[in-house]
Scaffold this motif. Sequence first.
Motif, PDB file in Angstrom:
ATOM      1  N   UNK A  58      20.382  -4.172  -3.772  1.00  0.00           N
ATOM      2  CA  UNK A  58      19.192  -4.351  -3.740  1.00  0.00           C
ATOM      3  C   UNK A  58      18.204  -4.055  -5.111  1.00  0.00           C
ATOM      4  N   UNK A  59      17.347  -4.779  -5.615  1.00  0.00           N
ATOM      5  CA  UNK A  59      16.883  -4.637  -6.932  1.00  0.00           C
ATOM      6  C   UNK A  59      15.737  -3.840  -6.921  1.00  0.00           C
ATOM      7  N   UNK A  60      15.378  -3.008  -7.971  1.00  0.00           N
ATOM      8  CA  UNK A  60      14.169  -2.071  -8.110  1.00  0.00           C
ATOM      9  C   UNK A  60      13.070  -2.643  -9.166  1.00  0.00           C
ATOM     10  N   UNK A  61      11.975  -3.287  -8.520  1.00  0.00           N
ATOM     11  CA  UNK A  61      10.937  -3.893  -9.551  1.00  0.00           C
ATOM     12  C   UNK A  61       9.822  -2.879  -9.800  1.00  0.00           C
ATOM     13  N   UNK A  62       9.320  -3.333 -10.956  1.00  0.00           N
ATOM     14  CA  UNK A  62       8.259  -2.403 -11.536  1.00  0.00           C
ATOM     15  C   UNK A  62       6.891  -3.086 -11.349  1.00  0.00           C
ATOM     16  N   UNK A  63       5.966  -2.520 -10.835  1.00  0.00           N
ATOM     17  CA  UNK A  63       4.683  -3.112 -10.367  1.00  0.00           C
ATOM     18  C   UNK A  63       3.837  -3.045 -11.796  1.00  0.00           C
ATOM     19  N   UNK A  64       3.069  -4.158 -11.828  1.00  0.00           N
ATOM     20  CA  UNK A  64       1.989  -4.000 -13.388  1.00  0.00           C
ATOM     21  C   UNK A  64       0.713  -3.706 -12.666  1.00  0.00           C
ATOM     22  N   UNK A  65       0.211  -2.655 -13.239  1.00  0.00           N
ATOM     23  CA  UNK A  65      -1.034  -2.033 -12.749  1.00  0.00           C
ATOM     24  C   UNK A  65      -1.147  -1.394 -11.373  1.00  0.00           C
ATOM     25  N   UNK A  66      -2.061  -1.407 -10.952  1.00  0.00           N
ATOM     26  CA  UNK A  66      -2.552  -0.846  -9.488  1.00  0.00           C
ATOM     27  C   UNK A  66      -2.391   0.705  -9.263  1.00  0.00           C
ATOM     28  N   UNK A  67      -2.586   1.286  -8.331  1.00  0.00           N
ATOM     29  CA  UNK A  67      -2.471   2.468  -7.823  1.00  0.00           C
ATOM     30  C   UNK A  67      -1.171   2.939  -8.079  1.00  0.00           C
ATOM     31  N   UNK A  72       6.284   0.115  -2.532  1.00  0.00           N
ATOM     32  CA  UNK A  72       6.679  -0.194  -1.077  1.00  0.00           C
ATOM     33  C   UNK A  72       8.093  -0.996  -1.265  1.00  0.00           C
ATOM     34  N   UNK A  73       8.520  -1.333   0.016  1.00  0.00           N
ATOM     35  CA  UNK A  73       9.838  -2.094   0.358  1.00  0.00           C
ATOM     36  C   UNK A  73       9.494  -3.435   0.558  1.00  0.00           C
ATOM     37  N   UNK A  74       9.790  -4.390   0.237  1.00  0.00           N
ATOM     38  CA  UNK A  74       9.626  -5.710   0.644  1.00  0.00           C
ATOM     39  C   UNK A  74      10.956  -6.293   1.432  1.00  0.00           C
ATOM     40  N   UNK A  75      10.934  -6.506   2.628  1.00  0.00           N
ATOM     41  CA  UNK A  75      11.806  -6.906   3.496  1.00  0.00           C
ATOM     42  C   UNK A  75      12.215  -8.420   3.105  1.00  0.00           C
ATOM     43  N   UNK A 108      16.050  -1.182   6.927  1.00  0.00           N
ATOM     44  CA  UNK A 108      16.332  -2.881   6.942  1.00  0.00           C
ATOM     45  C   UNK A 108      17.718  -3.042   6.878  1.00  0.00           C
ATOM     46  N   UNK A 109      18.569  -2.308   6.179  1.00  0.00           N
ATOM     47  CA  UNK A 109      20.047  -2.550   6.170  1.00  0.00           C
ATOM     48  C   UNK A 109      20.585  -2.262   7.510  1.00  0.00           C
ATOM     49  N   UNK A 110      19.984  -1.061   8.106  1.00  0.00           N
ATOM     50  CA  UNK A 110      20.969  -0.977   9.404  1.00  0.00           C
ATOM     51  C   UNK A 110      20.087  -1.241  10.594  1.00  0.00           C
TER      52      UNK A 110
END
Length: 233
Positions: A58-67, A72-75, A108-110
Motif C-alpha cells: 500500500x503506497x503512501x502519497x503526499x498531497x500538494x497544498x490543501x488543509x 484520507x485512504x483511497x480504496x 479495506x484489506x480485511x
Amino acid sequence: MGYYSSMIVLIPAMIFTMIVQGRIKRAYSRYSQVENSRRLTGAQAARMMLDANGLSGVPINILNGGDDLNNYFDPRSNSVNLSQAVYHTDSIAAMCIACHEVGHAIQHATNYAPVRIRNGIVPLVNLTSTFSWPLIMLGLIFSTSSRYGSLLFNLGALCFVFVILFHLVTLPVELNASNRALKQMTSIGMVSDFDYSGSRKVLHAAAMTYVAALATAVASLIRILLIRGSNDR
C-alpha cells in the motif's frame, strides 16, 4: 412550523458542531507542536503500521497544498494520502492522524463489513442527497395547488433518510479506524504513555465531528417532518 421558523430545530446541532470543530482545532494545534517520543513522521508511522499488518504494497502519497487535516485512504487506488504537514512532521498529531488512515487501509484489506455497506450505498446517497431538498421545496410549492405536492415532499423526505443512513454507517467506520490506530500504535511500540494520551485526545476530537454530522442530519430530518406536519394542517 414553517420553512424558516423550523430552522430553530437546527440550532442545538449547529452549536454542537461549532463546539466540536473548536475542540478538534485546539487538539490539533496543541499536539501538532509536540514531537512524538520516537520522532516518527506521519509517513514513517503509517509505513510502520502498514508493514506490521502485511500491507507493504500500500503506497503512501503526499498531497500538494490543501488543509493539514485533509488526509484520507483511497480504496480505489488502495493508497494512504497524507497532507504535507502530516507526511513530513514528527508530531503526535501527525502520527495519530496518519495511523488513523492506515486503520482504514486495514479495514479495506480485511473486508470490514461496515465499510462494505458504506461503499455500497455511496452511489445511492449521492443521488438522493442531490434531489432531497429540491423535491421537498417542489412539494411545498405545489402542495396547495396539486395532489402531487405531497408525493414530491414525501419522496424528498425519503431521500433524506438515506443521507442519515450514510452518516449512521460512517460513524462506526471512523470510530473503528481510530481504535485500530490506537491499539496498533501501542502494540507496535510506537508510542509512549504521553504520546498515547495526546493521540487519544486528537482522535477522539476528530471522531466527534462525525457524531456532529449525524446529529445535524437527524435535526434536519426532524425539521423536514415538522414542516410536513405544518403543511398538512
